[in-house]
Scaffold this active site. Structure first.
Site, PDB file in Angstrom:
ATOM      1  N   GLU A 186       3.884   0.080  12.770  1.00  6.91           N
ATOM      2  CA  GLU A 186       2.751  -0.644  12.203  1.00  6.91           C
ATOM      3  C   GLU A 186       2.819  -2.143  12.477  1.00  6.91           C
ATOM      4  O   GLU A 186       1.821  -2.854  12.350  1.00  6.91           O
ATOM      5  CB  GLU A 186       2.679  -0.406  10.698  1.00  6.91           C
ATOM      6  CG  GLU A 186       3.846  -0.953   9.909  1.00  6.91           C
ATOM      7  CD  GLU A 186       3.887  -0.398   8.494  1.00  6.91           C
ATOM      8  OE1 GLU A 186       3.965  -1.204   7.566  1.00  6.91           O
ATOM      9  OE2 GLU A 186       3.834   0.828   8.334  1.00  6.91           O
ATOM     10  N   LYS A 207      -8.881  -2.831   3.869  1.00  4.75           N
ATOM     11  CA  LYS A 207      -8.195  -1.537   3.809  1.00  4.75           C
ATOM     12  C   LYS A 207      -6.851  -1.669   3.103  1.00  4.75           C
ATOM     13  O   LYS A 207      -6.479  -0.819   2.286  1.00  4.75           O
ATOM     14  CB  LYS A 207      -8.014  -0.992   5.229  1.00  4.75           C
ATOM     15  CG  LYS A 207      -7.227   0.303   5.336  1.00  4.75           C
ATOM     16  CD  LYS A 207      -7.111   0.728   6.788  1.00  4.75           C
ATOM     17  CE  LYS A 207      -6.154   1.886   6.970  1.00  4.75           C
ATOM     18  NZ  LYS A 207      -6.625   3.128   6.339  1.00  4.75           N
ATOM     19  N   SER A 234       8.691   5.953  12.402  1.00  3.67           N
ATOM     20  CA  SER A 234       8.545   5.361  11.063  1.00  3.67           C
ATOM     21  C   SER A 234       9.496   5.947  10.029  1.00  3.67           C
ATOM     22  O   SER A 234       9.104   6.239   8.895  1.00  3.67           O
ATOM     23  CB  SER A 234       7.094   5.507  10.577  1.00  3.67           C
ATOM     24  OG  SER A 234       6.194   4.938  11.484  1.00  3.67           O
ATOM     25  N   SER A 261       3.419  11.855  13.201  1.00  3.27           N
ATOM     26  CA  SER A 261       3.313  11.061  11.977  1.00  3.27           C
ATOM     27  C   SER A 261       4.404  11.463  10.992  1.00  3.27           C
ATOM     28  O   SER A 261       4.484  12.628  10.588  1.00  3.27           O
ATOM     29  CB  SER A 261       1.945  11.249  11.312  1.00  3.27           C
ATOM     30  OG  SER A 261       1.900  10.541  10.082  1.00  3.27           O
ATOM     31  N   SER A 262       5.189  10.475  10.563  1.00  5.12           N
ATOM     32  CA  SER A 262       6.198  10.744   9.541  1.00  5.12           C
ATOM     33  C   SER A 262       5.543  11.105   8.211  1.00  5.12           C
ATOM     34  O   SER A 262       6.207  11.671   7.325  1.00  5.12           O
ATOM     35  CB  SER A 262       7.087   9.512   9.347  1.00  5.12           C
ATOM     36  OG  SER A 262       6.358   8.436   8.766  1.00  5.12           O
ATOM     37  N   GLN A 263       4.250  10.816   8.061  1.00  6.49           N
ATOM     38  CA  GLN A 263       3.563  11.144   6.815  1.00  6.49           C
ATOM     39  C   GLN A 263       3.516  12.649   6.573  1.00  6.49           C
ATOM     40  O   GLN A 263       3.367  13.073   5.419  1.00  6.49           O
ATOM     41  CB  GLN A 263       2.156  10.553   6.812  1.00  6.49           C
ATOM     42  CG  GLN A 263       2.135   9.039   6.677  1.00  6.49           C
ATOM     43  CD  GLN A 263       0.741   8.453   6.755  1.00  6.49           C
ATOM     44  OE1 GLN A 263      -0.231   9.157   7.024  1.00  6.49           O
ATOM     45  NE2 GLN A 263       0.629   7.152   6.527  1.00  6.49           N
ATOM     46  N   LYS A 293       0.832  -1.195   0.000  1.00  5.79           N
ATOM     47  CA  LYS A 293       0.000   0.000   0.000  1.00  5.79           C
ATOM     48  C   LYS A 293       0.867   1.246   0.000  1.00  5.79           C
ATOM     49  O   LYS A 293       0.608   2.218  -0.729  1.00  5.79           O
ATOM     50  CB  LYS A 293      -0.903   0.017   1.236  1.00  5.79           C
ATOM     51  CG  LYS A 293      -1.732   1.295   1.372  1.00  5.79           C
ATOM     52  CD  LYS A 293      -2.127   1.586   2.801  1.00  5.79           C
ATOM     53  CE  LYS A 293      -0.946   2.069   3.620  1.00  5.79           C
ATOM     54  NZ  LYS A 293      -1.330   2.504   4.985  1.00  5.79           N
TER      55      LYS A 293
END
Length: 459
Positions: free
Chosen positions: A326, A423, A207, A178-180, A30
């Site tokens: 995760e 998902k 992450s 969040s590394s996002q 993903k």
């Protein structure tokens, strides 16, 4: 009437009757698929995405990009070698509406893309998406010149009023939740007029492998990226403005989604092979080789894939999972079946994922007779004899697969909403039962083979 028949949504987790021996082909990543879709949409020429993951999160990403004008054609590759998506860049435009579902990559990666669109782009999603942090992206985009209406929530729903371009430049953000946040800015940065310089100012970044993945994928399409890993300043990433090249990319298997299948080998003392496991990768799931070996198994990685073999006993572990958070639910499930206590640390940020994963794991494992305690940044798990019961998933795919792992050793586990696995891992129930059906061993698990705490599961 059984509880399963009274509540059709409950999925009876299969109980292992012997050592698994199977080859499991895991669908594509993903994380790679959604990054590749964004980069292809921003490229200067069409590109191919081979073996993409078709799951809720990736289909939401594709539909969002289509809504902004990008062409994404689903079919087979030019050589007829299997499923592929043809991504045809176009002028990004609004008005458009984006449904993010509960996908962190969609809600965080696409507002920067929307800032490049000509017109407004409205973002909305599942109720849980309103609770997930987005302030890092919103505040950064405003600093870089974007106009965003979020009614001061720092979260969804919101509207990005795209002006067709974005100035870019330097920006400081706290991405410790969040590394996002970092990846979101880097992915679109080549299209910003000045590129971007992202400076992380908070606590240790979680992450990090996902940021390395973003950097590697940017470079693969022609972007110039300076990063801490290659001698740059600590916690600073710079991306220069440039055109991105259309590429022909084959998506790696999702190594984090391989976790429950490898865990099955560990729990049952069996063997599972995952084809096409890459020899080099930035996926966090690659850490499973080291972590699961420490928990009692052994692995062999060749050009054809990874074969993991369990000993039939699961050992406790003391591990910092900050870079691979995760993986925590699956590791917690194994730790509940282990022969000694475990301490999982470095994952305070999991409280802000699809659900509060630390609270959810604590509650659900303890409801089965376990002994799990939350800490400031993780979990302490003391194995106890477990019994059957309903395992709630909180619409979290990794909670569902963790429950399936426990069900291998503990009869009577019923998983609420196994469908949430769609998902990121479509058809998980069929993959799971297929792995067990491939088992040639029909004798029962030797008493005690799963560790002392589950010597008599259900007792």
């Amino acid at each position: 009437m059984t509880e399963s028949s009274a509540h059709p949504a409950l999925w009876p987790a299969p109980h292992a009757t012997g050592a698994v021996d199977a080859t499991v082909t895991v669908p594509g990543s993903k994380s790679v698929t959604n990054r590749a879709l964004v980069l292809a949409a921003l490229s200067s020429e069409p590109g191919w995405l081979r073996r993409p993951l078709r799951s809720r999160d990736t289909l939401l990403m594709a539909e969002a990009l289509r809504a902004m004008g990008v062409g994404i054609e689903e079919g087979v590759g030019p050589d007829g070698s299997g499923e592929a998506w043809r991504v045809i860049p176009a002028g990004l435009h609004g008005p458009a509406t984006v449904d993010v579902g509960n996908a962190g990559t969609v809600m965080r990666f696409l507002p920067p893309v929307a800032s490049l669109a000509d017109g407004p782009v409205h973002f909305d999603g599942d109720p849980r998406s309103y609770e997930r942090p987005l302030h890092g992206v919103i505040d950064a985009l405003r600093t870089l010149g974007a106009r965003i209406d979020d009614e001061a929530r720092g979260a969804l729903p919101l509207t990005v009023h795209g002006a067709g371009a974005l100035d870019g430049g330097p920006v400081a953000i706290d991405a410790s939740s969040s590394s996002q946040f970092v990846s979101a800015l880097l992915l679109s940065a080549p299209r910003f007029n000045q590129g971007v310089e992202v400076r992380h100012t908070g606590r240790a970044l979680p992450s990090m492998p996902h940021i390395r993945m973003t950097v590697d994928m940017l470079r693969a399409v022609g972007a110039q990226v300076d990063e801490p890993e290659t001698g740059g300043e600590p916690d600073v990433w710079r991306v220069s403005p440039s055109a991105l090249l259309g590429r022909d990319l084959t998506v790696e298997p999702d190594l984090s989604n391989a976790q429950p299948f490898l865990a099955a080998a560990l729990v049952t003392g069996g063997r599972v092979t995952v084809p096409d496991w890459p020899l080099r990768t930035t996926q966090p799931g690659d850490a499973l080789r080291e972590i699961f070996t420490a928990m009692g198994g052994s692995c062999e990685l060749t050009e054809s894939g990874l074969t993991f073999t369990g000993s039939g006993r699961v050992h406790g572990i003391d591990v910092d999972l900050g870079e691979v958070g995760e993986l925590t639910p699956g590791i917690a499930a194994l730790a509940a079946l282990a022969d000694s206590p475990s301490t999982l640390s470095g994952v305070a940020h999991l409280r802000l994922h699809e659900t509060d994963r630390l609270a959810a794991l604590t509650k659900e494992i303890n409801n089965l007779g376990g002994d799990v305690t939350e800490t400031a940044d993780g979990l302490v798990i003391r194995p106890r004899p477990l019994h059957g019961g309903v395992f709630q998933t909180y619409d979290d795919h990794r909670m569902a697969t963790a429950a399936a792992v426990i069900g291998l050793a503990v009869p009577g586990i019923e998983v609420e909403n196994i469908g949430t696995t769609a998902k990121t891992l479509p058809d998980f129930p069929d993959l799971w039962t297929g792995m067990l059906d491939a088992d040639p061993d029909t004798v029962g698990v030797t008493p005690g083979a799963l560790g002392a705490p589950t010597e008599r599961p259900g007792a």
